[in-house]
Design a protein around this motif. Structure first.
Motif, PDB file in Angstrom:
ATOM      1  N   ARG A   1      -5.811 -32.448  39.118  1.00  0.00           N
ATOM      2  CA  ARG A   1      -6.676 -31.498  38.426  1.00  0.00           C
ATOM      3  C   ARG A   1      -6.327 -30.068  38.825  1.00  0.00           C
ATOM      4  NH1 ARG A   1     -11.713 -33.485  35.715  1.00  0.00           N
ATOM      5  NH2 ARG A   1     -11.196 -35.667  35.304  1.00  0.00           N
ATOM      6  N   GLU A   2      -5.874 -29.900  40.039  1.00  0.00           N
ATOM      7  CA  GLU A   2      -5.469 -28.582  40.528  1.00  0.00           C
ATOM      8  C   GLU A   2      -3.978 -28.605  40.856  1.00  0.00           C
ATOM      9  OE1 GLU A   2      -8.252 -27.887  43.710  1.00  0.00           O
ATOM     10  OE2 GLU A   2      -9.947 -28.288  42.373  1.00  0.00           O
ATOM     11  N   GLY A   3      -3.203 -29.166  39.944  1.00  0.00           N
ATOM     12  CA  GLY A   3      -1.770 -29.375  40.159  1.00  0.00           C
ATOM     13  C   GLY A   3      -0.949 -28.211  39.636  1.00  0.00           C
ATOM     14  N   TYR A   4      -0.739 -27.211  40.469  1.00  0.00           N
ATOM     15  CA  TYR A   4      -0.056 -25.995  40.037  1.00  0.00           C
ATOM     16  C   TYR A   4       1.461 -26.082  40.128  1.00  0.00           C
ATOM     17  CZ  TYR A   4      -4.719 -24.083  39.950  1.00  0.00           C
ATOM     18  OH  TYR A   4      -6.045 -23.879  39.657  1.00  0.00           O
ATOM     19  N   THR A   5       1.983 -27.146  40.739  1.00  0.00           N
ATOM     20  CA  THR A   5       3.427 -27.395  40.768  1.00  0.00           C
ATOM     21  C   THR A   5       3.643 -28.894  40.592  1.00  0.00           C
ATOM     22  OG1 THR A   5       3.689 -27.859  43.141  1.00  0.00           O
ATOM     23  CG2 THR A   5       3.640 -25.528  42.482  1.00  0.00           C
ATOM     24  N   TRP A   6       4.898 -29.293  40.384  1.00  0.00           N
ATOM     25  CA  TRP A   6       5.221 -30.721  40.306  1.00  0.00           C
ATOM     26  C   TRP A   6       4.949 -31.424  41.637  1.00  0.00           C
ATOM     27  CZ3 TRP A   6       5.559 -33.206  35.980  1.00  0.00           C
ATOM     28  CH2 TRP A   6       6.072 -32.592  34.832  1.00  0.00           C
ATOM     29  N   ARG A   7       4.916 -30.665  42.717  1.00  0.00           N
ATOM     30  CA  ARG A   7       4.676 -31.269  44.036  1.00  0.00           C
ATOM     31  C   ARG A   7       3.199 -31.544  44.311  1.00  0.00           C
ATOM     32  NH1 ARG A   7       8.170 -27.156  44.744  1.00  0.00           N
ATOM     33  NH2 ARG A   7       6.531 -25.794  45.575  1.00  0.00           N
ATOM     34  N   ASP A   8       2.334 -30.953  43.506  1.00  0.00           N
ATOM     35  CA  ASP A   8       0.896 -31.161  43.689  1.00  0.00           C
ATOM     36  C   ASP A   8       0.487 -32.447  42.973  1.00  0.00           C
ATOM     37  OD1 ASP A   8       0.665 -28.755  45.072  1.00  0.00           O
ATOM     38  OD2 ASP A   8       0.341 -27.613  43.214  1.00  0.00           O
ATOM     39  N   ILE A   9       0.325 -33.509  43.736  1.00  0.00           N
ATOM     40  CA  ILE A   9       0.006 -34.817  43.166  1.00  0.00           C
ATOM     41  C   ILE A   9      -1.265 -35.342  43.817  1.00  0.00           C
ATOM     42  CG2 ILE A   9       0.805 -37.178  42.807  1.00  0.00           C
ATOM     43  CD1 ILE A   9       3.674 -36.123  43.141  1.00  0.00           C
ATOM     44  N   ASN A  10      -2.219 -35.714  42.982  1.00  0.00           N
ATOM     45  CA  ASN A  10      -3.431 -36.386  43.438  1.00  0.00           C
ATOM     46  C   ASN A  10      -3.493 -37.711  42.701  1.00  0.00           C
ATOM     47  OD1 ASN A  10      -6.274 -37.292  43.313  1.00  0.00           O
ATOM     48  ND2 ASN A  10      -6.705 -35.394  44.443  1.00  0.00           N
ATOM     49  N   LEU A  11      -3.274 -38.794  43.418  1.00  0.00           N
ATOM     50  CA  LEU A  11      -3.169 -40.099  42.759  1.00  0.00           C
ATOM     51  C   LEU A  11      -4.458 -40.490  42.053  1.00  0.00           C
ATOM     52  CD1 LEU A  11      -1.066 -42.129  45.366  1.00  0.00           C
ATOM     53  CD2 LEU A  11      -0.303 -41.066  43.237  1.00  0.00           C
ATOM     54  N   ASN A  12      -5.604 -40.148  42.618  1.00  0.00           N
ATOM     55  CA  ASN A  12      -6.872 -40.462  41.948  1.00  0.00           C
ATOM     56  C   ASN A  12      -6.975 -39.727  40.620  1.00  0.00           C
ATOM     57  OD1 ASN A  12      -7.794 -42.191  43.968  1.00  0.00           O
ATOM     58  ND2 ASN A  12      -8.801 -40.552  45.096  1.00  0.00           N
ATOM     59  N   ASP A  13      -6.640 -38.429  40.633  1.00  0.00           N
ATOM     60  CA  ASP A  13      -6.667 -37.649  39.390  1.00  0.00           C
ATOM     61  C   ASP A  13      -5.682 -38.208  38.375  1.00  0.00           C
ATOM     62  OD1 ASP A  13      -8.454 -35.977  40.654  1.00  0.00           O
ATOM     63  OD2 ASP A  13      -7.076 -34.277  40.834  1.00  0.00           O
ATOM     64  N   LEU A  14      -4.473 -38.520  38.826  1.00  0.00           N
ATOM     65  CA  LEU A  14      -3.424 -38.978  37.913  1.00  0.00           C
ATOM     66  C   LEU A  14      -3.791 -40.318  37.302  1.00  0.00           C
ATOM     67  CD1 LEU A  14      -0.658 -38.614  36.657  1.00  0.00           C
ATOM     68  CD2 LEU A  14       0.354 -39.578  38.734  1.00  0.00           C
ATOM     69  N   PHE A  15      -4.250 -41.260  38.115  1.00  0.00           N
ATOM     70  CA  PHE A  15      -4.608 -42.575  37.587  1.00  0.00           C
ATOM     71  C   PHE A  15      -5.797 -42.475  36.636  1.00  0.00           C
ATOM     72  CE2 PHE A  15      -2.717 -44.679  41.598  1.00  0.00           C
ATOM     73  CZ  PHE A  15      -1.449 -44.641  41.030  1.00  0.00           C
ATOM     74  N   GLU A  16      -6.729 -41.575  36.939  1.00  0.00           N
ATOM     75  CA  GLU A  16      -7.871 -41.373  36.042  1.00  0.00           C
ATOM     76  C   GLU A  16      -7.391 -40.909  34.668  1.00  0.00           C
ATOM     77  OE1 GLU A  16     -12.203 -39.183  36.325  1.00  0.00           O
ATOM     78  OE2 GLU A  16     -10.437 -38.075  37.023  1.00  0.00           O
ATOM     79  N   THR A  17      -6.418 -39.989  34.656  1.00  0.00           N
ATOM     80  CA  THR A  17      -5.866 -39.515  33.386  1.00  0.00           C
ATOM     81  C   THR A  17      -5.133 -40.631  32.658  1.00  0.00           C
ATOM     82  OG1 THR A  17      -5.635 -37.245  34.184  1.00  0.00           O
ATOM     83  CG2 THR A  17      -4.251 -37.887  32.331  1.00  0.00           C
ATOM     84  N   LEU A  18      -4.273 -41.367  33.375  1.00  0.00           N
ATOM     85  CA  LEU A  18      -3.456 -42.405  32.734  1.00  0.00           C
ATOM     86  C   LEU A  18      -4.306 -43.561  32.223  1.00  0.00           C
ATOM     87  CD1 LEU A  18      -0.417 -42.487  35.205  1.00  0.00           C
ATOM     88  CD2 LEU A  18      -0.594 -41.294  33.008  1.00  0.00           C
ATOM     89  N   ARG A  19      -5.431 -43.830  32.882  1.00  0.00           N
ATOM     90  CA  ARG A  19      -6.321 -44.911  32.438  1.00  0.00           C
ATOM     91  C   ARG A  19      -7.147 -44.520  31.217  1.00  0.00           C
ATOM     92  NH1 ARG A  19      -7.480 -45.588  38.084  1.00  0.00           N
ATOM     93  NH2 ARG A  19      -9.373 -44.342  37.764  1.00  0.00           N
ATOM     94  N   PHE A  20      -7.273 -43.228  30.994  1.00  0.00           N
ATOM     95  CA  PHE A  20      -8.147 -42.749  29.924  1.00  0.00           C
ATOM     96  C   PHE A  20      -7.535 -43.060  28.562  1.00  0.00           C
ATOM     97  CE2 PHE A  20      -9.548 -38.764  27.513  1.00  0.00           C
ATOM     98  CZ  PHE A  20     -10.710 -39.367  27.050  1.00  0.00           C
ATOM     99  N   ARG A  21      -8.288 -43.795  27.766  1.00  0.00           N
ATOM    100  CA  ARG A  21      -7.804 -44.207  26.444  1.00  0.00           C
ATOM    101  C   ARG A  21      -7.443 -42.999  25.577  1.00  0.00           C
ATOM    102  NH1 ARG A  21     -12.136 -47.452  22.996  1.00  0.00           N
ATOM    103  NH2 ARG A  21     -13.206 -45.482  23.397  1.00  0.00           N
ATOM    104  N   GLY A  22      -8.238 -41.941  25.662  1.00  0.00           N
ATOM    105  CA  GLY A  22      -7.964 -40.758  24.862  1.00  0.00           C
ATOM    106  C   GLY A  22      -6.628 -40.120  25.201  1.00  0.00           C
ATOM    107  N   PHE A  23      -6.269 -40.111  26.488  1.00  0.00           N
ATOM    108  CA  PHE A  23      -4.977 -39.534  26.865  1.00  0.00           C
ATOM    109  C   PHE A  23      -3.837 -40.379  26.327  1.00  0.00           C
ATOM    110  CE2 PHE A  23      -1.359 -39.494  29.803  1.00  0.00           C
ATOM    111  CZ  PHE A  23      -0.942 -38.180  29.606  1.00  0.00           C
ATOM    112  N   ARG A  24      -3.955 -41.695  26.416  1.00  0.00           N
ATOM    113  CA  ARG A  24      -2.882 -42.554  25.895  1.00  0.00           C
ATOM    114  C   ARG A  24      -2.699 -42.353  24.391  1.00  0.00           C
ATOM    115  NH1 ARG A  24      -5.589 -46.249  29.254  1.00  0.00           N
ATOM    116  NH2 ARG A  24      -6.288 -47.482  27.467  1.00  0.00           N
TER     117      ARG A  24
END
Length: 396
Positions: A276-299
């Protein structure tokens, strides 16, 4: 103490809301909280500083209506308090004949929204922006640039001078209501208020659900990456040069923006942030990322825009690709004239149907008002958005 109003989020919309509420209810006890150590830390503080005219937005939408009124209110505010701003104008450029129908639609939308704008030919374009390439353009003289962090500092000063409180390093963890009050448990203690406004930006959907609201949307964070022109190349852009946006893609495309305190910014692209606060490619939050990838609307969104998404990612990973996009507007631009600039992350609400929510989304739930989607021109419109939310609060 029981507060009359508690606002979560000290970006420009949260501050504007608290200020407008105070103005209309003198003596009200107001508290703003933010999890960061300073105000305007995320979207507001990383904003390119454009004062938008309202030319792009669907007539009758909240974005269109609030932008027009809010822009004038913000200009008046800056004039009253001596905050840096400049109504410098911008051009929206069609680089070839194939973009002329879309340019005409933007012009007609601008006229419907009451925007002062003019369709101009190549010669007039070159008189305004000598290095821009295009066959036709829209000249929007009332667009400007402003110091949004400066606006926020003044709002915070006015709020505290009127008895309000701004508490930083204070993250909301739980929200509960008992009918007459809303209780917010934070990392700095528990606070009670008669009414609550959620202006949490990148985390607004989470705070809304914490308050008990049912949302058919989720924030998807898109990182916008920028370059800056080196000083020797500043002559290539006088003020603001925008492309004709692709009507099939929900972002404006890379453009050139003169900054209020000097410099010229080039960008942004739009890539999925890995936090959610990923200002570079190195900023990774697995909880945020998985939440996005699981979201039907994003897919669903990904399936619709996968080709354009790959283009945006290509510009993120390749400076040469980014330069080629910029050269459509200013052919003289070269890679050695650009240096990397800080990125921003846009809190974009996406519906479960896979469509980007293209308007402000402000929903009431009991004693809580949730600002669930506040994309551009929210900063421009902030004083009027604050007034709109105050209307709801005071009607209760």
């Amino acid at each position: 103490m029981v507060f009359d109003l508690l606002v979560i989020g000290c970006g420009i919309v949260g501050l504007a809301t608290a200020w407008q509420f105070q103005r209309r209810r003198p003596g009200a006890r107001v508290l703003l909280i933010d999890k960061e150590a300073s105000i305007a830390f995320h979207q507001t503080g990383r904003n390119s500083g454009v004062l938008h005219s309202g030319i792009y937005y669907r007539p009758g939408s909240l974005r269109a209506n609030n932008c027009r009124v809010g822009k004038q209110a913000l200009v008046d505010f800056c004039q009253e308090y001596g905050i840096a701003h400049d109504i410098c104008g911008k051009v929206i450029v069609a680089v070839d004949d194939g973009e002329l129908p879309a340019l005409q639609r933007i012009f007609e939308r601008g006229q419907a929204n009451g925007v002062v704008c003019e369709m101009i030919d190549r010669d007039r374009l070159h008189a305004i922006e000598p290095h821009a390439s295009g066959v036709r353009a829209i000249w929007v003289p009332e667009t400007g640039i402003v110091d949004y962090p400066g606006v926020c500092r003044k709002l915070a000063e006015l709020i505290t001078a009127s008895g309000g409180e701004v508490r930083l390093n204070t993250a909301a963890r739980q929200i509960a209501g008992d009918g007459s009050l809303v209780r917010v448990v934070t990392t700095a203690g528990e606070f009670s208020a008669k009414q609550l406004v959620n202006c949490a930006g990148l985390h607004s959907d989470r705070v809304a659900r914490m308050s008990g609201a049912q949302l058919d949307a989720q924030i998807v964070p898109f990182r916008g990456e920028y370059y800056e022109l080196k000083p020797a190349a500043h002559h290539l852009c006088r003020n603001l040069i925008y492309p004709v946006p692709n009507p099939e893609f929900p972002f404006l495309g890379v453009h050139f923006t003169r900054l209020i305190h000097g410099g010229i910014e080039c960008g942004p692209n739009a890539v999925l942030a890995l936090a959610r606060e990923g200002y570079t490619w190195r900023d990774i939050n697995l909880n945020d990322l998985f939440e996005t990838l699981r979201f039907r609307g994003f897919r669903r969104l990904t399936r619709r825009y996968w080709s354009m998404g790959l283009d945006e990612m290509g510009r993120s990973l390749s400076k040469a690709a980014f330069v080629r996009a910029l050269q459509r507007l200013i052919p003289e631009i070269t890679a050695d004239q650009l240096e990397a600039a800080p990125s921003g992350v846009r809190a974009q609400a996406v519906g479960s149907d896979g469509f980007v929510i293209d308007d402000f989304l402000i929903e009431s739930h009991g004693r809580v008002v949730n600002v669930c989607n506040a994309p551009s021109p929210a900063a421009t419109a902030s004083l009027n958005i604050g007034n709109l939310i105050a209307d709801r609060l005071l009607a209760e």
